[in-house]
Write a protein that holds these residues in place. Structure first.
Motif, short mmCIF file in Angstrom:
data_model
loop_
_atom_site.label_atom_id
_atom_site.label_comp_id
_atom_site.label_asym_id
_atom_site.label_seq_id
_atom_site.Cartn_x
_atom_site.Cartn_y
_atom_site.Cartn_z
N HIS A 223 0.84 -1.19 0.00
CA HIS A 223 0.00 0.00 0.00
C HIS A 223 0.88 1.24 0.00
O HIS A 223 1.99 1.26 0.55
N VAL A 224 0.39 2.32 -0.61
CA VAL A 224 1.17 3.54 -0.73
C VAL A 224 1.65 4.04 0.63
O VAL A 224 2.79 4.53 0.76
N GLU A 263 0.55 13.60 -2.76
CA GLU A 263 1.59 13.75 -1.74
C GLU A 263 2.70 12.72 -1.94
O GLU A 263 3.90 13.04 -1.85
N GLY A 264 2.32 11.47 -2.22
CA GLY A 264 3.32 10.42 -2.41
C GLY A 264 4.21 10.71 -3.60
O GLY A 264 5.44 10.52 -3.54
N LEU A 265 3.62 11.17 -4.71
CA LEU A 265 4.39 11.53 -5.90
C LEU A 265 5.44 12.58 -5.56
O LEU A 265 6.62 12.45 -5.92
N GLU A 266 5.03 13.61 -4.84
CA GLU A 266 5.96 14.69 -4.50
C GLU A 266 7.07 14.20 -3.56
O GLU A 266 8.24 14.58 -3.73
N ASP A 282 11.92 11.68 -14.50
CA ASP A 282 11.35 11.83 -13.16
C ASP A 282 9.93 11.28 -13.05
O ASP A 282 9.12 11.75 -12.25
N GLN A 283 9.63 10.26 -13.85
CA GLN A 283 8.33 9.59 -13.72
C GLN A 283 8.48 8.46 -12.70
O GLN A 283 9.23 7.51 -12.93
N VAL A 284 7.79 8.58 -11.58
CA VAL A 284 8.13 7.75 -10.41
C VAL A 284 6.94 6.98 -9.85
O VAL A 284 7.04 6.43 -8.75
N ALA A 318 -3.40 11.00 -14.12
CA ALA A 318 -3.28 12.28 -13.42
C ALA A 318 -1.98 12.40 -12.63
O ALA A 318 -1.61 13.51 -12.22
N PHE A 319 -1.26 11.27 -12.44
CA PHE A 319 -0.06 11.30 -11.60
C PHE A 319 1.19 10.87 -12.37
O PHE A 319 2.11 10.29 -11.80
#
Length: 461
Positions: A223-224, A263-266, A282-284, A318-319
């Motif tokens: 889970h994230v 938030e997780g992406l950032e 920077d695609q993560v 979207a992310f």
């Protein structure tokens, strides 16, 4: 209201949601939800009625009022959509199939096409047409390497272990590298949601990449929040993973919201800036979807499986994902009953992903109680390779001993590459050549295996 007459019988569809559901190809999940056409004649009537619906009507008609709909609306490029508004779904199908409509033309429309529009046109496509249009489109992404270029067929090494034994995971991962697999990601589904376990596996995969020099990325598909907790403890996170669905209620059942994903992406992007790694992009993020997930959570909102899958892919879009894949037969026969339905769903999911501009892969899989077998998986695997699928799974012997389902093997991926003249990601292919695993672009004899297996001692495996 929509209506159409077939052989003297008039069929009425009260709203767009009902029309989309009735026009869908037969799926056991739609029948279970009470949404499916009651006869083939009704299905044909729905398809004919849907063909006459303008794309603008679909874009302007929310199927459900929730945060997924709002997220999708916020990302819609209305300016690019304007020339498409008056096209009907049938007209859009003809535009996609026209040989003059190439990948460059479609690339400019990714953000113009809403998930519901993509799902609608997929319902009017035959399997061959889904393959033909998807094959026009390439979606290239970058993290530690470059994935998705034309001629590239990536593979996720999936070295799952029923007790999360690090040594077993590393052995299975290196076995995959010996077959030229792992350029998409070395991704482990953990048996538990323990932060300690996830952190330990992340560190082990990072050591594997460091010791072997393989230009690829790693991920633990917990889970994230578990991954971010491991990140807080200093564990390296290359790709942040999460399963997503097509309604707010279904995502809530997964314990996830758009705000959490943002938030997780950032946080992961920030962590990358502090690591001594040669990033090429920077695609993560990494997302998994699959028809039936919202229904299994009793959160479909009266929307059919294909349309919900398209909406789930819209959430992923979207992310800014590096990877997205549909786990097409994983949930079971209650949602996709047999080979025919699994193959159809896999081609639909891939087609929709390509239209939306996603780096889409497919886990070609089935559960042991579905009316499918490894020949079924082979059929879909070959169709997806022809369709230009970004990547598939590499599972030891195609049998996942932790998740207890059947997928595609390292051997399968190597065979497909040879059959279609496809290659791994360019950075990864160069590494395979340098290591002797590949020779002149093809898998070398098994003599290359001991050199990579020797790394196990350095990894503590």
């Amino acid at each position: 209201m929509y209506a159409h007459v077939v052989r003297g019988e008039r069929f009425v569809f009260p709203d767009l949601r009902d029309l989309l559901a009735k026009a869908n190809e037969a799926k056991s999940g739609d029948a279970l939800a009470g949404l499916a056409a009651r006869s083939e004649r009704e299905r044909v009537a729905a398809k004919l009625a849907l063909a006459d619906v303008p794309l603008g009507d679909i874009a302007d008609t929310p199927l459900i009022d929730d945060d997924v709909t709002r997220l999708l609306a916020a990302g819609h490029d209305r300016g690019a959509f304007a020339p498409l508004r008056s096209l009907t779904v049938g007209g859009f199908r003809e535009f996609l199939l026209d040989h003059r409509t190439d990948g460059a033309a479609l690339a400019g429309l990714h953000r113009a096409i809403t998930p519901e529009v993509a799902a609608a046109v997929a319902k009017l496509m035959g399997n061959k047409e889904l393959v033909y249009v998807a094959a026009k489109i390439r979606v290239v992404t970058r993290c530690r390497n470059t994935l998705g270029e034309r001629g590239v067929f990536g593979v996720r090494v999936q070295p799952n272990h029923p007790t999360d034994d690090v040594g077993g995971i590393l052995l299975a991962a290196i076995d995959g590298l010996c077959y030229g697999c792992g350029d998409a990601v070395i991704g482990v589904n953990p048996a538990t949601e323990s932060v300690d376990t996830v952190a330990a596996v992340l560190r082990a995969l990072d050591r594997l990449i460091d010791v072997t020099g393989a230009p690829t990325q790693h991920c633990v598909l917990s889970h994230v929040t578990t991954q971010l907790a491991a990140l807080e403890r200093g564990a390296p996170v290359d790709l942040l993973f999460q399963s997503v669905a097509g309604t707010e209620a279904a995502n809530r059942s997964f314990g996830v919201t758009p705000a959490m994903l943002k938030e997780g992406l950032e946080r992961v992007r920030e962590s990358h800036r502090g690591r001594a790694v040669s990033w090429v992009g920077d695609q993560v993020t990494y997302f998994e979807t699959g028809q039936g997930s919202a229904l299994s959570a009793d959160a479909h909102g009266g929307i059919d499986q294909l349309t919900l899958e398209a909406r789930a892919q819209g959430v992923a879009r979207a992310f800014d994902p590096f990877l997205v894949n549909s786990v097409v037969g994983f949930i079971g026969p209650e949602y996709l009953a047999d080979e025919r339905q699994i193959v159809r769903a896999g081609l639909e999911d891939h087609f929709v992903g390509k239209l939306l501009g996603l780096p889409i892969g497919v886990d070609v899989c089935y559960t042991n109680h579905a009316d499918a077998d490894q020949n079924s998986a082979d059929n879909l695997l070959l169709l997806l390779a022809a369709a230009g699928c970004n990547y598939v799974m590499g599972v030891p012997c195609a049998d996942d001993v932790m998740l207890n389902y059947q997928s595609t093997s390292y051997h399968d991926a190597a065979t497909v590459r040879e059959l279609f003249g496809l290659h791994p990601a360019p950075e990864f292919a160069a590494w395979l050549e340098a290591r002797g695993v590949f020779r002149a672009g093809r898998l070398a004899p098994a003599a290359a295996r001991p050199a990579l297996l020797a790394h196990l001692s350095a990894l503590g495996g």
